[in-house]
Every structure is written in structure tokens, then in C-alpha cells.
Design an enzyme around this catalytic site. Structure first.
Site, PDB file in Angstrom:
ATOM      1  CB  SER A 244      -0.928   0.008   1.220  1.00  0.00           C
ATOM      2  OG  SER A 244      -0.208  -0.192   2.421  1.00  0.00           O
TER       3      SER A 244
ATOM      4  CG  HIS B 214      -1.320   3.647   4.506  1.00  0.00           C
ATOM      5  ND1 HIS B 214      -2.134   3.043   5.434  1.00  0.00           N
ATOM      6  CD2 HIS B 214      -0.732   2.643   3.809  1.00  0.00           C
ATOM      7  CE1 HIS B 214      -2.041   1.723   5.307  1.00  0.00           C
ATOM      8  NE2 HIS B 214      -1.189   1.468   4.335  1.00  0.00           N
TER       9      HIS B 214
END
Length: 273
Positions: A40, A246
Site C-alpha cells: 500500500s 499511510h
């Protein structure tokens, strides 16, 4: 006779001058056949602007591989990084993008193998003690099991693309620890999570070295831009939950993209002796 000679000289001079105006490395970048692998952090989860055709892989147009390809116009670009990827799923589902004509490839992988999501969930929802246990278990995995998995993956990548330059990017610290107010996780938890990133990056860097791949450390680039810094390039707990912890779009463009460029430059210097 002087005028034609002058014109010829001027034309030649203009050609030389034009050549000097081409950005350094542009010609080599234009000839690259680039493949972006990984999890990711390479797919761009957390940066928004997802390509609908990528489905649950959530590849973002703001992810560093896409940004680099947009700026450098490589001869070919294959973006196959996928949210949730592990060393096993990269091996089974992404290596088909590599071949004997590939000249450049990048990857982030290892965080999901070590149970990144589970560790974060434990640390957010449970006690310091439970968090420390989860972090220590992840560090043990990263030190004892992950090296072999990375060695096997990197070997398979090299076999698929024997002429490519491989850039392996690490993971940033999640938390800024030098002052400021940080609501949420305790200092104990934040320190432990940063320590886990150090262990993971150390393992990845060592495996990259064994494979003669180039490791690019993004921790210095993200320094002072972690969570609680006041100028963070990472998502905290967000909706959708999968974006949490993230890089933001700024984290991709100002953090990972420079990290990748550094790696490409280092790989080129190593290849040239």
C-alpha cells in the site's frame, strides 16, 4: 561564403546549447522500462485519487511511481503495487510484470508480513503492555522470519529481470517524538512503534544489500513530518480506516518520490562504478 559558414556555425552552436538544456538524466529516464511493485505504501493508499480499474489494490494517481512516470515519460510503465501485499502475494501476483526488458523496478514490502495492521490496531485499542507485546512479536518476526522471505522474493525478482536496477524503499517513523502535543497514543506506544519501523527497515536494508539492490531510507526525509509534528505527511486514524497510518498525497510527493529519486541515482552510480 562567410554567411553560410556563419549560419552553419550558429546552427551547430544552437544544437550544442539545446543539448545542454536537456535535464540531466532525461535521456536515460525516457528509455527506462519501469515496473512498480509492492504494498500500500507504493500503491498510494492514503493519498486519494484512486484508479477505479485497480479495484481493492487502491493504486493512486498521486503515488510516487505514477508521479515519477508522469515526470519522466519512461518507455514503458507497469504499476502493479497493491494494498495489503506481502512478500508471498508479490511473488505470486506481481512478478509477471517483470521481464528481460525491464530496466528499473521499485518496491516496498515487508510491513504486512510483520503484521503492521494488526499491531496498529492493538496499540490503538489496548493497553501499553498489549501494544509492547504486539510490537515485540512483530520485531521478532522481522528479525527471524522476514529475512528469508525477502531473500527469496528479491532472488525471484532478479531472475525475472536480470538487467534491471532495483530500488527498495523503507518505511518512515510514524511519530514525531521531539516535543509538541500528541493526543492519542502514549509516549510508550509511540516510541515502540518507531522502534518497530527501525527494526523493519534494518531487515529490509540488509536483504537489499545481500541481493545487490539499492535501499532508499525515507526516515530522514519524513523527519519532522511524522504524526504529532504539526506538519505531518502521514494520515492518523481516518475514514476510511484503511488510509490510517499511510502517507498523504504530500507524503508521496515530498517524501516517497524524493526517496525513490535518491534510490535511482544511487543505483545508477553503483552501476557505473
Amino acid at each position: 561564403m562567410r554567411v553560410p559558414r556563419l549560419l552553419a556555425f550558429s546552427a551547430a552552436s544552437a544544437a550544442v546549447l539545446a543539448g545542454t538544456l536537456v535535464p540531466a538524466g532525461a535521456a536515460s529516464a525516457a528509455g527506462q522500462r519501469y515496473v512498480a511493485l509492492g504494498d500500500s505504501y507504493s500503491a498510494g493508499v492514503g493519498a486519494g485519487s484512486y484508479d477505479s480499474s485497480s479495484g481493492s489494490c487502491s493504486r493512486s494517481t498521486r503515488a510516487y511511481p505514477q508521479l515519477w512516470a508522469n515526470a519522466n515519460a519512461p518507455a514503458s510503465f507497469s504499476f502493479v503495487a497493491c494494498s495489503g501485499a506481502t512478500t508471498d502475494s508479490v511473488t505470486s501476483g506481481q512478478l509477471g510484470a517483470l521481464n528481460s526488458t525491464t530496466t528499473l523496478a521499485s518496491i516496498t514490502v515487508g510491513g504486512n508480513d510483520a503484521g503492521f495492521s494488526s499491531v496498529m490496531q492493538t496499540c490503538v485499542l489496548n493497553s501499553d503492555s498489549a501494544c509492547l507485546t504486539a510490537v515485540n512479536n512483530a520485531k521478532t518476526y522481522a528479525q527471524n522470519t522476514l529475512p528469508g522471505k525477502l531473500d527469496a522474493l528479491y532472488s525471484a525478482m532478479r531472475a525475472k529481470a536480470p538487467s534491471a536496477r532495483f530500488v527498495v524503499l523503507g518505511y518512515p517513523h510514524l511519530y514525531y517524538m521531539n516535543g509538541g502535543i500528541c493526543i492519542g497514543l502514549s509516549t510508550t506506544k509511540r516510541t515502540a512503534l518507531n522502534s518497530a519501523a527501525d527494526t523493519l527497515d534494518s531487515t529490509i536494508a540488509s536483504a537489499a544489500s545481500r541481493a545487490s539492490f539499492t535501499f532508499s531510507d525515507v526516515r530522514p526525509i519524513f523527519n519532522t513530518h511524522e504524526l504529532c509534528s504539526g506538519d505531518n505527511w502521514l494520515n492518523s486514524v481516518t475514514i476510511p480506516i484503511g488510509n490510517s497510518y499511510h502517507p498523504t498525497a504530500l507524503g508521496q510527493s515530498s517524501g516517497y518520490l524524493p526517496g525513490f529519486k535518491n534510490g535511482v541515482g544511487a543505483a545508477a552510480r553503483a552501476a557505473n562504478g
